[in-house]
Design an enzyme around this catalytic site. Structure first.
Site, PDB file in Angstrom:
ATOM      1  N   ASN A  10       1.658  -4.148 -13.137  1.00  0.00           N
ATOM      2  CA  ASN A  10       1.746  -5.430 -12.421  1.00  0.00           C
ATOM      3  C   ASN A  10       0.372  -5.683 -11.808  1.00  0.00           C
ATOM      4  O   ASN A  10       0.013  -5.074 -10.820  1.00  0.00           O
ATOM      5  CB  ASN A  10       2.830  -5.323 -11.337  1.00  0.00           C
ATOM      6  N   LYS A  12      -0.667  -8.245 -10.324  1.00  0.00           N
ATOM      7  CA  LYS A  12      -0.640  -9.131  -9.143  1.00  0.00           C
ATOM      8  C   LYS A  12      -1.727 -10.212  -9.285  1.00  0.00           C
ATOM      9  O   LYS A  12      -1.992 -10.652 -10.401  1.00  0.00           O
ATOM     10  CB  LYS A  12      -0.784  -8.299  -7.867  1.00  0.00           C
ATOM     11  N   HIS A  96      10.051  -9.587  -6.868  1.00  0.00           N
ATOM     12  CA  HIS A  96       9.125  -8.630  -6.262  1.00  0.00           C
ATOM     13  C   HIS A  96       9.114  -8.848  -4.750  1.00  0.00           C
ATOM     14  O   HIS A  96       9.201  -9.983  -4.286  1.00  0.00           O
ATOM     15  CB  HIS A  96       7.722  -8.813  -6.848  1.00  0.00           C
ATOM     16  N   GLU A  98       6.831  -8.895  -2.673  1.00  0.00           N
ATOM     17  CA  GLU A  98       5.779  -9.788  -2.187  1.00  0.00           C
ATOM     18  C   GLU A  98       6.201 -11.253  -2.308  1.00  0.00           C
ATOM     19  O   GLU A  98       5.755 -12.099  -1.553  1.00  0.00           O
ATOM     20  CB  GLU A  98       4.465  -9.506  -2.938  1.00  0.00           C
ATOM     21  N   GLU A 166      11.563  -0.449  -5.639  1.00  0.00           N
ATOM     22  CA  GLU A 166      10.263  -0.409  -4.978  1.00  0.00           C
ATOM     23  C   GLU A 166      10.454  -0.476  -3.466  1.00  0.00           C
ATOM     24  O   GLU A 166      10.628  -1.577  -2.913  1.00  0.00           O
ATOM     25  CB  GLU A 166       9.395  -1.592  -5.423  1.00  0.00           C
ATOM     26  N   GLY A 172       1.513  -0.468  -2.286  1.00  0.00           N
ATOM     27  CA  GLY A 172       0.115  -0.685  -1.915  1.00  0.00           C
ATOM     28  C   GLY A 172      -0.328   0.077  -0.679  1.00  0.00           C
ATOM     29  O   GLY A 172      -1.399  -0.188  -0.139  1.00  0.00           O
ATOM     30  N   SER A 211       2.945   2.791  -5.025  1.00  0.00           N
ATOM     31  CA  SER A 211       1.903   3.820  -4.894  1.00  0.00           C
ATOM     32  C   SER A 211       2.002   4.933  -5.944  1.00  0.00           C
ATOM     33  O   SER A 211       1.721   6.093  -5.651  1.00  0.00           O
ATOM     34  CB  SER A 211       1.898   4.406  -3.485  1.00  0.00           C
TER      35      SER A 211
HETATM   36  P1  PGA Z   1       1.375  -0.409  -6.027  1.00  0.00           P
HETATM   37  O1  PGA Z   1       2.292  -1.690  -6.309  1.00  0.00           O
HETATM   38  O2  PGA Z   1       1.475   0.499  -7.225  1.00  0.00           O
HETATM   39  O3  PGA Z   1       0.009  -0.960  -5.826  1.00  0.00           O
HETATM   40  O4  PGA Z   1       1.937   0.245  -4.796  1.00  0.00           O
HETATM   41  C1  PGA Z   1       3.507  -1.580  -7.005  1.00  0.00           C
HETATM   42  C2  PGA Z   1       4.148  -2.939  -7.143  1.00  0.00           C
HETATM   43  O5  PGA Z   1       4.086  -3.735  -6.200  1.00  0.00           O
HETATM   44  O6  PGA Z   1       4.720  -3.267  -8.200  1.00  0.00           O
END
Ligand code: PGA
Length: 248
Positions: A10, A12, A96, A98, A166, A172, A211
């Site tokens: 992903n 983003k 997601h 976010e 997640e 992140g 992460s």
């Molecule tokens: P990350 O994000 O691996 O940077 O923690 C995962 C995600 O949001 O899909």
């Protein structure tokens, strides 16, 4: 039952036309040494068509990061699942955290987006996960149950849907849950899906995200009911993403 794992990147809001080099590096490595899992990259919407054309669906599938639930109309700035399919995308991430947090998306909206994906014959990568406050309050499994009930549509099958667990606090941040915490969540998700969807629930792929890095991927992928990962930051660099793919 054998479930073919999948590792999904992903990106983003990262990536320009010049990022085709990272994609080419991943694709050429996988072409010469096939992965033991499926691989997908979800770049920003501006790159979906170009990436899909560049890669031609061979070793890396291309997906998108969000869609609207309507097929077309006056929704400035949005794209539909049909547009993603038209651009060569094979799946779309929906729900997601976010987008849930930053754009007010509810389970009902996420559910409708997954239905839209299925209507256009592309896969839905449906994300769920608890906040830190919900975990600290002992409500993780209840939250996951509610999100599964609300966000996963009745038309979900093992072939058209992937569930990504997640934990919001792990995205992140460099913090990951313990293996026991991941195992508990994934066992709960599996049990819930099996009870609702029967054989499809038994076979639906459950991804862990938050992460994941080359250094922890093997341990996470070895946990029961973890059928791959949704990778954010570490998917931006071909060498890190490949190391994670090789950890499956
Ligand atoms: P990350 O994000 O691996 O940077 O923690 C995962 C995600 O949001 O899909």
């Amino acid at each position: 039952m054998t479930i073919t794992p999948i590792v999904i990147g992903n990106w983003k809001m990262n990536g320009l036309l010049a990022s085709t080099g990272e994609l080419a590096a991943v694709a050429s490595d996988l072409a010469s040494n096939p992965a033991s899992c499926e691989v997908m990259i979800c770049p920003p919407a501006t790159l979906v068509a170009g990436f899909a054309a560049q890669i031609d669906g061979t070793v890396v599938a291309i997906g998108a990061q969000d869609c609207h639930w309507e097929p077309s109309g006056a929704f400035t700035g949005d794209i539909s699942a049909g547009m993603i399919a038209d651009a060569g995308g094979r799946a779309v991430i929906v729900g997601h955290s976010e987008r849930r947090a930053g754009h007010g998306e509810t389970d009902t909206m996420v559910n409708a987006k997954a239905v839209a994906a299925h209507r256009e014959q592309i896969g839905a990568i449906i994300c769920i996960g608890e906040t830190e406050e919900q975990r600290d309050g002992g409500r993780t499994l209840q939250v996951l149950s509610e999100q599964l009930a609300g966000s996963v549509p009745d038309c979900a099958t093992a072939a058209n849907s992937v569930i990504a667990y997640e934990p919001v606090w792990a995205i992140g941040t460099g913090r990951t849950p313990t293996s026991e915490q991941i195992a508990e969540a994934h066992a709960h998700i599996r049990q819930t899906l099996s009870a609702r969807f029967g054989a499809d629930g038994d076979a639906m792929r459950l991804l862990y995200g938050g992460s994941v890095k080359p250094g922890n991927a093997a341990e996470i992928f070895a946990i029961d009911h973890v059928n791959g990962g949704l990778i954010g930051g570490a998917s931006l660099k071909a060498s890190d993403f490949l190391a994670i793919i090789r950890a499956v």
